[in-house]
Design an enzyme around this catalytic site. Structure first.
Site, PDB file in Angstrom:
ATOM      1  N   LYS A  74       0.836  -1.210   0.000  1.00 54.47           N
ATOM      2  CA  LYS A  74       0.000   0.000   0.000  1.00 54.47           C
ATOM      3  C   LYS A  74       0.871   1.260   0.000  1.00 54.47           C
ATOM      4  CE  LYS A  74      -2.122  -1.175   3.815  1.00 54.47           C
ATOM      5  NZ  LYS A  74      -1.475  -2.473   4.072  1.00 54.47           N
TER       6      LYS A  74
ATOM      7  N   ARG B 112      -0.422  -9.160  13.606  1.00 54.05           N
ATOM      8  CA  ARG B 112      -1.045  -8.216  12.670  1.00 54.05           C
ATOM      9  C   ARG B 112      -1.828  -8.955  11.587  1.00 54.05           C
ATOM     10  NH1 ARG B 112       3.801  -4.836  10.734  1.00 54.05           N
ATOM     11  NH2 ARG B 112       2.300  -3.557   9.642  1.00 54.05           N
TER      12      ARG B 112
ATOM     13  N   ARG C 218      11.080  -1.719  11.210  1.00 53.57           N
ATOM     14  CA  ARG C 218      10.028  -1.260  12.113  1.00 53.57           C
ATOM     15  C   ARG C 218       9.838  -2.282  13.228  1.00 53.57           C
ATOM     16  NH1 ARG C 218       4.984   0.444   8.297  1.00 53.57           N
ATOM     17  NH2 ARG C 218       3.908  -0.755   9.894  1.00 53.57           N
TER      18      ARG C 218
ATOM     19  N   ARG D  41      11.385  -5.616   4.905  1.00 57.62           N
ATOM     20  CA  ARG D  41      11.096  -4.169   4.793  1.00 57.62           C
ATOM     21  C   ARG D  41      12.064  -3.371   5.666  1.00 57.62           C
ATOM     22  NH1 ARG D  41       5.136  -1.926   5.234  1.00 57.62           N
ATOM     23  NH2 ARG D  41       5.028  -3.192   7.124  1.00 57.62           N
TER      24      ARG D  41
ATOM     25  N   ARG E 294      -9.679   0.363   8.982  1.00 59.31           N
ATOM     26  CA  ARG E 294      -9.186  -0.991   9.225  1.00 59.31           C
ATOM     27  C   ARG E 294     -10.195  -1.838   9.987  1.00 59.31           C
ATOM     28  NH1 ARG E 294      -3.420   0.627   9.001  1.00 59.31           N
ATOM     29  NH2 ARG E 294      -2.106  -1.213   8.969  1.00 59.31           N
TER      30      ARG E 294
HETATM   31  P1  ADP Z   1       2.177  -1.784   3.208  1.00 60.33           P
HETATM   32  O1  ADP Z   1       2.189  -0.271   3.170  1.00 60.33           O
HETATM   33  O2  ADP Z   1       0.962  -2.375   2.543  1.00 60.33           O
HETATM   34  O3  ADP Z   1       2.385  -2.343   4.577  1.00 60.33           O
HETATM   35  P2  ADP Z   1       4.749  -1.569   1.777  1.00 60.33           P
HETATM   36  O4  ADP Z   1       4.450  -0.723   0.573  1.00 60.33           O
HETATM   37  O5  ADP Z   1       5.509  -0.942   2.889  1.00 60.33           O
HETATM   38  O6  ADP Z   1       3.389  -2.285   2.308  1.00 60.33           O
HETATM   39  O7  ADP Z   1       5.510  -2.884   1.234  1.00 60.33           O
HETATM   40  C1  ADP Z   1       5.990  -3.888   2.156  1.00 60.33           C
HETATM   41  C2  ADP Z   1       7.375  -4.357   1.711  1.00 60.33           C
HETATM   42  O8  ADP Z   1       7.256  -5.088   0.494  1.00 60.33           O
HETATM   43  C3  ADP Z   1       8.357  -3.195   1.442  1.00 60.33           C
HETATM   44  O9  ADP Z   1       9.637  -3.596   1.872  1.00 60.33           O
HETATM   45  C4  ADP Z   1       8.295  -3.023  -0.083  1.00 60.33           C
HETATM   46  O10 ADP Z   1       9.534  -2.546  -0.600  1.00 60.33           O
HETATM   47  C5  ADP Z   1       7.979  -4.467  -0.562  1.00 60.33           C
HETATM   48  N1  ADP Z   1       7.094  -4.471  -1.726  1.00 60.33           N
HETATM   49  C6  ADP Z   1       5.963  -3.736  -1.927  1.00 60.33           C
HETATM   50  N2  ADP Z   1       5.417  -4.003  -3.136  1.00 60.33           N
HETATM   51  C7  ADP Z   1       6.206  -4.948  -3.711  1.00 60.33           C
HETATM   52  C8  ADP Z   1       6.177  -5.648  -4.975  1.00 60.33           C
HETATM   53  N3  ADP Z   1       5.209  -5.424  -5.877  1.00 60.33           N
HETATM   54  N4  ADP Z   1       7.169  -6.541  -5.213  1.00 60.33           N
HETATM   55  C9  ADP Z   1       8.145  -6.780  -4.305  1.00 60.33           C
HETATM   56  N5  ADP Z   1       8.232  -6.170  -3.121  1.00 60.33           N
HETATM   57  C10 ADP Z   1       7.276  -5.261  -2.805  1.00 60.33           C
HETATM   58  P1  AMP Z   2       0.693   0.977   8.788  1.00 57.17           P
HETATM   59  O1  AMP Z   2       1.766   2.005   8.665  1.00 57.17           O
HETATM   60  O2  AMP Z   2      -0.536   1.322   7.976  1.00 57.17           O
HETATM   61  O3  AMP Z   2       1.188  -0.425   8.546  1.00 57.17           O
HETATM   62  O4  AMP Z   2       0.196   1.024  10.309  1.00 57.17           O
HETATM   63  C1  AMP Z   2       1.047   0.663  11.375  1.00 57.17           C
HETATM   64  C2  AMP Z   2       0.256   0.389  12.632  1.00 57.17           C
HETATM   65  O5  AMP Z   2      -0.460   1.570  13.028  1.00 57.17           O
HETATM   66  C3  AMP Z   2      -0.814  -0.693  12.514  1.00 57.17           C
HETATM   67  O6  AMP Z   2      -0.289  -2.000  12.685  1.00 57.17           O
HETATM   68  C4  AMP Z   2      -1.757  -0.294  13.651  1.00 57.17           C
HETATM   69  O7  AMP Z   2      -1.229  -0.680  14.908  1.00 57.17           O
HETATM   70  C5  AMP Z   2      -1.724   1.218  13.585  1.00 57.17           C
HETATM   71  N1  AMP Z   2      -2.786   1.733  12.687  1.00 57.17           N
HETATM   72  C6  AMP Z   2      -2.607   2.380  11.485  1.00 57.17           C
HETATM   73  N2  AMP Z   2      -3.797   2.700  10.932  1.00 57.17           N
HETATM   74  C7  AMP Z   2      -4.752   2.230  11.792  1.00 57.17           C
HETATM   75  C8  AMP Z   2      -6.166   2.202  11.778  1.00 57.17           C
HETATM   76  N3  AMP Z   2      -6.871   2.719  10.763  1.00 57.17           N
HETATM   77  N4  AMP Z   2      -6.812   1.630  12.836  1.00 57.17           N
HETATM   78  C9  AMP Z   2      -6.131   1.107  13.864  1.00 57.17           C
HETATM   79  N5  AMP Z   2      -4.799   1.067  13.931  1.00 57.17           N
HETATM   80  C10 AMP Z   2      -4.106   1.614  12.916  1.00 57.17           C
END
Ligand code: ADP
Ligand code: AMP
Length: 216
Positions: free
Chosen positions: A13, A171, A160, A127, A88
């Site tokens: 995302k 999660r 993280r 990540r 969420r």
């Molecule tokens: P989210 O915001 O949904 O938690 P991220 O965008 O942070 O996900 O992506 C999670 C991890 O996966 C990051 O390390 C990112 O670089 C990697 N990633 C995201 N999209 C892809 C993809 N299409 N192919 C390979 N790795 C990806």
């Molecule tokens: P994210 O950066 O979107 O992966 O969010 C990191 C963490 O923040 C999540 O695992 C939750 O603990 C908290 N969080 C983010 N957005 C929400 C939401 N809409 N509702 C509840 N917790 C959230």
């Protein structure tokens, strides 16, 4: 245009949101980022949120809805934005509907990035995030030019706290029980777009663009 980007943690995302925001001139609204920023600034709201985040728990609906309501209160009804990581829970989805209805507006589309559990685990394990500018990398799929150094700003990369294995499992369980039901909520309202997230960064983005073109 008002988009909502959904998908399990690690679906991509944040990565896609960065591209979408640039391509469609949208404001990015990520509750996860808002909580982490507030925590970095020493804001009590951030401290409270971080107690949940560290455990891989969801921040409670009351606090999360309040933060989003406050953030959107500054926006005009025709504002262009992309919500990433909110709602969420079904309770949050209802709260968002209420906020938008009160403004006389609605979502344009809900983009759901679909990724299998094994892929998610590998993505989250690799990540790495910049401490300074929050840019996201992956040790294997998107490595920085110099190990542990951000390409964009030279900051330190770190894992993280909530990407450590124990928290990741929690999660994912929470995603299944609390967040997945939202998909049906939006399906019933007719603006759900499913995108195959198990493709390259570029292909996922192209698929999203195509789906958005088809909407108009
Ligand atoms: P989210 O915001 O949904 O938690 P991220 O965008 O942070 O996900 O992506 C999670 C991890 O996966 C990051 O390390 C990112 O670089 C990697 N990633 C995201 N999209 C892809 C993809 N299409 N192919 C390979 N790795 C990806
Ligand atoms: P994210 O950066 O979107 O992966 O969010 C990191 C963490 O923040 C999540 O695992 C939750 O603990 C908290 N969080 C983010 N957005 C929400 C939401 N809409 N509702 C509840 N917790 C959230």
């Amino acid at each position: 245009m008002k988009l909502l980007l959904m998908g399990p943690p690690g679906a991509g995302k944040g990565s896609q949101s960065k591209k979408l925001v640039e391509a469609y001139d949208l404001q990015s609204i990520s509750t996860g980022e808002m909580f982490r920023e507030a925590y970095k600034k020493g804001d009590p709201m951030g401290e409270k949120a971080m107690e949940y985040i560290r455990q891989g728990e969801l921040v409670d609906d009351e606090l999360t809805n309040r933060v989003v309501r406050e953030r959107l209160s500054h926006e005009r009804p025709d504002a262009r934005f992309l919500l990433d990581g909110y709602p969420r829970t079904v309770n949050q989805a209802r709260a968002l509907d209420k906020i938008l209805t009160e403004k006389g507006t609605r979502l344009t589309a809900v983009i759901n990035i679909v990724v299998d559990k094994e892929v998610i685990i590998e993505r989250m394990a690799g990540r790495r995030v910049c401490r300074q500018c929050a840019a996201t990398y992956h040790t294997k799929f998107r490595p920085p030019r110099v190990e542990n150094v951000c390409d964009a700003c030279g900051g330190d990369l770190h894992q993280r706290e909530d990407d450590k294995p124990a928290s990741v499992r929690n999660r994912l369980n929470i995603y299944e029980s609390k967040t997945r039901p939202i998909i049906d909520y939006y399906k019933g309202r007719g603006f759900l777009i499913n995108i195959d997230g198990e493709q390259s960064f570029e292909k996922v983005f192209r698929d999203i663009q195509r789906a958005l073109r088809d909407l108009t």
